[in-house]
Design an enzyme around this catalytic site. Structure first.
Site, PDB file in Angstrom:
ATOM      1  N   CYS A   2       0.850  -1.177   0.000  1.00  0.00           N
ATOM      2  CA  CYS A   2       0.000   0.000   0.000  1.00  0.00           C
ATOM      3  C   CYS A   2       0.889   1.230   0.000  1.00  0.00           C
ATOM      4  O   CYS A   2       2.106   1.134   0.092  1.00  0.00           O
ATOM      5  CB  CYS A   2      -0.903   0.002   1.229  1.00  0.00           C
ATOM      6  SG  CYS A   2      -1.837  -1.534   1.449  1.00  0.00           S
ATOM      7  N   ARG A  27       1.013   1.270  -6.089  1.00  0.00           N
ATOM      8  CA  ARG A  27       1.300   0.335  -5.004  1.00  0.00           C
ATOM      9  C   ARG A  27       0.034  -0.295  -4.426  1.00  0.00           C
ATOM     10  O   ARG A  27       0.116  -1.223  -3.621  1.00  0.00           O
ATOM     11  CB  ARG A  27       2.068   1.048  -3.882  1.00  0.00           C
ATOM     12  CG  ARG A  27       3.436   1.540  -4.276  1.00  0.00           C
ATOM     13  CD  ARG A  27       4.095   2.283  -3.142  1.00  0.00           C
ATOM     14  NE  ARG A  27       4.445   1.391  -2.053  1.00  0.00           N
ATOM     15  CZ  ARG A  27       5.676   0.928  -1.838  1.00  0.00           C
ATOM     16  NH1 ARG A  27       6.647   1.244  -2.652  1.00  0.00           N
ATOM     17  NH2 ARG A  27       5.919   0.142  -0.811  1.00  0.00           N
ATOM     18  N   TRP A  74      -4.095  -1.770  -0.907  1.00  0.00           N
ATOM     19  CA  TRP A  74      -4.240  -3.068  -1.572  1.00  0.00           C
ATOM     20  C   TRP A  74      -4.706  -4.027  -0.488  1.00  0.00           C
ATOM     21  O   TRP A  74      -3.996  -4.273   0.478  1.00  0.00           O
ATOM     22  CB  TRP A  74      -2.910  -3.515  -2.175  1.00  0.00           C
ATOM     23  CG  TRP A  74      -2.992  -4.796  -2.942  1.00  0.00           C
ATOM     24  CD1 TRP A  74      -3.398  -4.954  -4.236  1.00  0.00           C
ATOM     25  CD2 TRP A  74      -2.626  -6.109  -2.470  1.00  0.00           C
ATOM     26  NE1 TRP A  74      -3.313  -6.281  -4.592  1.00  0.00           N
ATOM     27  CE2 TRP A  74      -2.849  -7.008  -3.539  1.00  0.00           C
ATOM     28  CE3 TRP A  74      -2.147  -6.608  -1.258  1.00  0.00           C
ATOM     29  CZ2 TRP A  74      -2.608  -8.368  -3.422  1.00  0.00           C
ATOM     30  CZ3 TRP A  74      -1.907  -7.964  -1.132  1.00  0.00           C
ATOM     31  CH2 TRP A  74      -2.134  -8.829  -2.220  1.00  0.00           C
ATOM     32  N   ASN A  99       1.039   0.110   6.422  1.00  0.00           N
ATOM     33  CA  ASN A  99       1.380  -0.931   5.447  1.00  0.00           C
ATOM     34  C   ASN A  99       1.918  -2.132   6.206  1.00  0.00           C
ATOM     35  O   ASN A  99       2.608  -1.975   7.215  1.00  0.00           O
ATOM     36  CB  ASN A  99       2.466  -0.449   4.477  1.00  0.00           C
ATOM     37  CG  ASN A  99       1.990   0.640   3.557  1.00  0.00           C
ATOM     38  OD1 ASN A  99       0.810   0.913   3.484  1.00  0.00           O
ATOM     39  ND2 ASN A  99       2.928   1.270   2.862  1.00  0.00           N
ATOM     40  N   GLY A 100       1.661  -3.333   5.688  1.00  0.00           N
ATOM     41  CA  GLY A 100       2.176  -4.532   6.322  1.00  0.00           C
ATOM     42  C   GLY A 100       1.068  -5.391   6.900  1.00  0.00           C
ATOM     43  O   GLY A 100      -0.117  -5.201   6.594  1.00  0.00           O
ATOM     44  N   GLU A 483       8.227 -15.761 -18.486  1.00  0.00           N
ATOM     45  CA  GLU A 483       7.978 -14.339 -18.290  1.00  0.00           C
ATOM     46  C   GLU A 483       6.889 -13.840 -19.238  1.00  0.00           C
ATOM     47  O   GLU A 483       6.030 -13.036 -18.855  1.00  0.00           O
ATOM     48  CB  GLU A 483       9.281 -13.554 -18.497  1.00  0.00           C
ATOM     49  CG  GLU A 483       9.134 -12.038 -18.481  1.00  0.00           C
ATOM     50  CD  GLU A 483       8.695 -11.466 -17.145  1.00  0.00           C
ATOM     51  OE1 GLU A 483       8.458 -10.246 -17.105  1.00  0.00           O
ATOM     52  OE2 GLU A 483       8.568 -12.213 -16.155  1.00  0.00           O
ATOM     53  N   LYS A 487       3.365 -12.113 -18.067  1.00  0.00           N
ATOM     54  CA  LYS A 487       2.924 -10.793 -18.511  1.00  0.00           C
ATOM     55  C   LYS A 487       1.516 -10.855 -19.111  1.00  0.00           C
ATOM     56  O   LYS A 487       0.675  -9.998 -18.847  1.00  0.00           O
ATOM     57  CB  LYS A 487       3.898 -10.218 -19.543  1.00  0.00           C
ATOM     58  CG  LYS A 487       5.202  -9.760 -18.981  1.00  0.00           C
ATOM     59  CD  LYS A 487       5.009  -8.522 -18.116  1.00  0.00           C
ATOM     60  CE  LYS A 487       6.169  -8.362 -17.143  1.00  0.00           C
ATOM     61  NZ  LYS A 487       6.141  -9.275 -16.009  1.00  0.00           N
ATOM     62  N   GLU A 490      -1.050 -11.402 -16.328  1.00  0.00           N
ATOM     63  CA  GLU A 490      -1.110 -10.274 -15.399  1.00  0.00           C
ATOM     64  C   GLU A 490      -2.022  -9.160 -15.897  1.00  0.00           C
ATOM     65  O   GLU A 490      -2.813  -8.609 -15.125  1.00  0.00           O
ATOM     66  CB  GLU A 490       0.298  -9.676 -15.202  1.00  0.00           C
ATOM     67  CG  GLU A 490       1.148 -10.343 -14.159  1.00  0.00           C
ATOM     68  CD  GLU A 490       2.463  -9.619 -13.987  1.00  0.00           C
ATOM     69  OE1 GLU A 490       2.791  -9.275 -12.845  1.00  0.00           O
ATOM     70  OE2 GLU A 490       3.173  -9.390 -14.988  1.00  0.00           O
ATOM     71  N   HIS A 506       4.886 -34.549 -23.123  1.00  0.00           N
ATOM     72  CA  HIS A 506       4.697 -35.246 -21.854  1.00  0.00           C
ATOM     73  C   HIS A 506       3.458 -34.766 -21.105  1.00  0.00           C
ATOM     74  O   HIS A 506       3.390 -34.926 -19.880  1.00  0.00           O
ATOM     75  CB  HIS A 506       5.941 -35.086 -20.978  1.00  0.00           C
ATOM     76  CG  HIS A 506       7.151 -35.755 -21.545  1.00  0.00           C
ATOM     77  ND1 HIS A 506       7.261 -37.120 -21.689  1.00  0.00           N
ATOM     78  CD2 HIS A 506       8.304 -35.232 -22.045  1.00  0.00           C
ATOM     79  CE1 HIS A 506       8.435 -37.421 -22.227  1.00  0.00           C
ATOM     80  NE2 HIS A 506       9.085 -36.281 -22.455  1.00  0.00           N
ATOM     81  N   LYS A 605       2.253  -3.194  -6.912  1.00  0.00           N
ATOM     82  CA  LYS A 605       3.630  -3.181  -7.412  1.00  0.00           C
ATOM     83  C   LYS A 605       4.638  -3.787  -6.433  1.00  0.00           C
ATOM     84  O   LYS A 605       5.348  -4.706  -6.768  1.00  0.00           O
ATOM     85  CB  LYS A 605       4.021  -1.747  -7.749  1.00  0.00           C
ATOM     86  CG  LYS A 605       5.403  -1.604  -8.372  1.00  0.00           C
ATOM     87  CD  LYS A 605       5.460  -2.255  -9.725  1.00  0.00           C
ATOM     88  CE  LYS A 605       6.795  -2.070 -10.409  1.00  0.00           C
ATOM     89  NZ  LYS A 605       6.871  -2.800 -11.667  1.00  0.00           N
TER      90      LYS A 605
END
Length: 610
Positions: A2, A27, A74, A99-100, A483, A487, A490, A506, A605
């Site tokens: 946050c 964030r 967030w 935050n946390g 990656e 992306k 996301e 397989h 983020k």
């Protein structure tokens, strides 16, 4: 995950708080709020959704004050509701942003309920507000109440508090989450990120673990975890306002994709200027440390983990040293067998990724004496906790989906691999010159890849209606396929998975049909013929192929096979170049689907929670 901003000044701080929250919105963007003391009462406004909605409400209610705090959230504890939005207050007298995660919030909630406190939210943060208020009621001033309260909290936190009873100061504290103090003229600030206050000051103090800070208009006092006054260094931030603005671009992700040639050039500038791979790039002690290690263990999360997986190929092939790569959040919770002769390498864009930080602490507790951080943010927690550091110079990255941070991490890790090879006697002068030349030309090669954007964009409409996609790669390009899949999911919300191309037969081949686009990273390297065989397996099942390859790979498009060629194969640094088109593919597919490119749902983020 946050954003926090606070200000005390002889001017109206509400515009500064709102501007700071807008810059911090990357964030966290589930909800936003501010609490201010206007000289008579503590006023608060909160809204779910974006900062702009809260801003409109604050303007409508005529908010103006010289002391206040703000937060963009967030969600962790409790859903996305106005009651769960920060700031949280206690009896209308004290407000806090946080935050946390407070791990013992249930225990503290029961204790405070027994003392007569009621709770209006589902958050762990409201516990902090009531706990500080409780200690104020026992006769402590705001600073002492905060210092007492934080000793009773278990977990990670960055907090800022203001109180109606003490309007001439703001209190901040941190443990495990980033928090800084900004120093102005007759005004001072707190923030979780320098971007929130860069419009007002560049002079910042980074609070350390266990610090509390008393912030007034006249100055700042910092106290360590023993409540002793300490001096913390003042740093001049090099973040520019221009780096935080969109300029001619539609989205920060688009801007940051196109900034990669410059970001890579800046990251390797010292190396190119020196003309040799020098251990000094990693710190004063690096020559002895790197020469003495017998292996590498990389700890990272998300995109940084994929950078580590790519580096494993380079480190083992170029330096001849064994290399393991682990997801930090898994490593810290398993019984690991430590080899103290291995170098622990942590990778984090923000330098504050909690899982990576805790994994680093765990590695140290197991007896690993040597640590190296690869990071984009100077003075962040992970570099400060590491023996050696290599700073990527990607600049501010605002888009939630990492782009330039990833490619600069790759460059840093390649530099580490070659430096290790040199120190371990596996690099002759001619090969060193070849690697330097490859790095020197890399920004140009990345720019050539960016020039492929119109071709990549043309693929987006074919992807937009799909629900699933498969990405394939082999060898050092398999992590690039991973990656690419990350992306795409996301920011476009298309389910995407990546596999080593040889694994297709397989199991994953069962998923392939005409509705499953298959993206293949197929550069002109020694595995190209193997990859071609894997592509034939896809075509035989009716799958549609989208292939990123090189100009000299000698195969072209055909029925059900779409091909985009990079101008030339760039050898060992090919993974960096082939990252560019998969980033652009995700971006343009997201645009075609109408999703929020820079702020994808459910994400934020800087991941400073478990």
């Amino acid at each position: 995950m946050c954003g926090i901003v606070g200000a005390i000044a002889d001017r109206d701080v509400v515009p500064a708080l709102i501007e700071g929250l807008k810059r911090l919105e990357y964030r966290g963007y589930d909800s936003a709020g501010i609490a201010v003391f206007d000289g008579q009462s503590m006023r608060r406004v909160r809204r779910t959704g974006r900062v702009s909605e809260m801003e409109a409400a604050a303007q409508a209610e005529g908010f103006s004050a010289r002391l206040g705090i703000g937060h963009t959230r967030w969600a962790t504890h409790g859903g996305v509701t106005e009651n769960n939005a920060h700031p949280h207050v206690s009896f209308g007298e004290l407000a806090v942003v946080h935050n946390g995660i407070i791990e013992n919030h249930d225990e503290q909630r029961d204790r405070l309920r027994a003392a007569g406190y009621t709770f209006e939210s589902d958050t762990d943060t409201e516990v902090i507000a009531h706990l500080v208020h409780f200690h104020q009621q026992q006769g402590l001033d705001l600073l002492a109440a905060v210092q007492t309260a934080v000793r009773e909290l278990t977990g990670a936190y960055a907090i800022a508090l203001v109180s109606k009873s003490e309007p001439e100061r703001m209190i901040a504290a941190r443990m495990g989450c980033p928090l800084l103090v900004g120093l102005g003229e007759g005004e001072n600030f707190v923030a979780s990120d320098v971007s929130a206050i860069i419009q007002a000051t560049r002079r910042v103090i980074f609070l350390e673990e266990g610090d509390t800070a008393e912030v007034t208009r006249a100055g700042v006092r910092v106290f360590d975890d023993a409540n002793a006054v300490v001096e913390r260094d003042v740093h001049l931030s090099d973040v520019s306002l221009a780096s935080l603005e969109l300029g001619p671009y539609s989205h920060f992700m688009q801007k940051e994709i196109h900034e990669q040639p410059r970001a890579i050039a800046d990251t390797i500038e010292a190396l190119i200027d020196d003309g040799v791979f020098s251990a000094e790039l990693f710190g004063d002690k690096a020559a002895d440390v790197l020469a003495g290690v017998e292996g590498i263990q990389i700890l990272a999360c998300g995109t940084s983990y994929y950078a580590g997986l790519t580096a494993r190929y380079w480190i083992e092939e170029i330096a001849g040293l064994p290399c393991t790569v682990e997801i930090a959040s898994e490593y810290r919770y398993r019984t690991a067998v430590a080899n103290p002769k291995y170098l622990i390498v942590t990778i984090s864009q923000s330098g504050e990724t909690l899982d990576t930080m805790e994994a680093l602490k765990y590695a140290k507790s197991l007896g690993h004496p040597h640590t190296l951080s690869i990071c984009n943010v100077p003075e962040s927690a992970i570099p400060r906790a590491s023996e050696l550091v290599y700073y990527t110079r990607a600049g501010a990255e605002i888009g939630v989906a990492s782009t330039k941070a990833f490619t600069t991490q790759l460059v840093a890790l390649f530099t580490l691999a070659v430096t290790l090879a040199k120190l371990h006697g596996r690099l002759d002068e001619a090969t060193e010159a070849e690697h330097l030349d490859a790095l020197r030309h890399l920004p140009g090669s990345v720019q050539h890849a960016l020039n492929l954007e119109p071709q990549v964009k043309a693929w987006a409409d074919r992807f937009a209606p799909k629900d699933h996609a498969l990405f394939l790669g082999r060898g050092v390009h398999y992590p690039i396929a991973m990656e690419g899949a990350l992306k795409l999911k996301e920011i476009s919300y298309i389910h995407a998975e990546a596999y080593p191309a040889g694994e297709l037969k397989h199991g994953p081949l069962a998923l392939v049909d005409a509705q499953m686009p298959v993206v293949v990273i197929a550069p002109n390297d020694r595995l190209l013929e193997k990859v071609k065989s894997n592509m034939q397996e896809v075509r035989a099942r009716g799958g549609e192929l989208f292939v990123f390859t090189d100009e000299d790979s000698h195969f072209g498009p055909s029925e059900g096979v779409h091909v985009i060629r990079a101008p030339r194969h760039v050898g060992v640094l090919s993974p960096v170049v082939h990252t560019i088109p998969v980033q652009m593919l995700a971006y343009h597919v997201a645009l075609a689907r109408g999703t929020d490119v820079d702020k994808p749902r459910n994400l934020a983020k800087s991941v400073t929670v478990e």
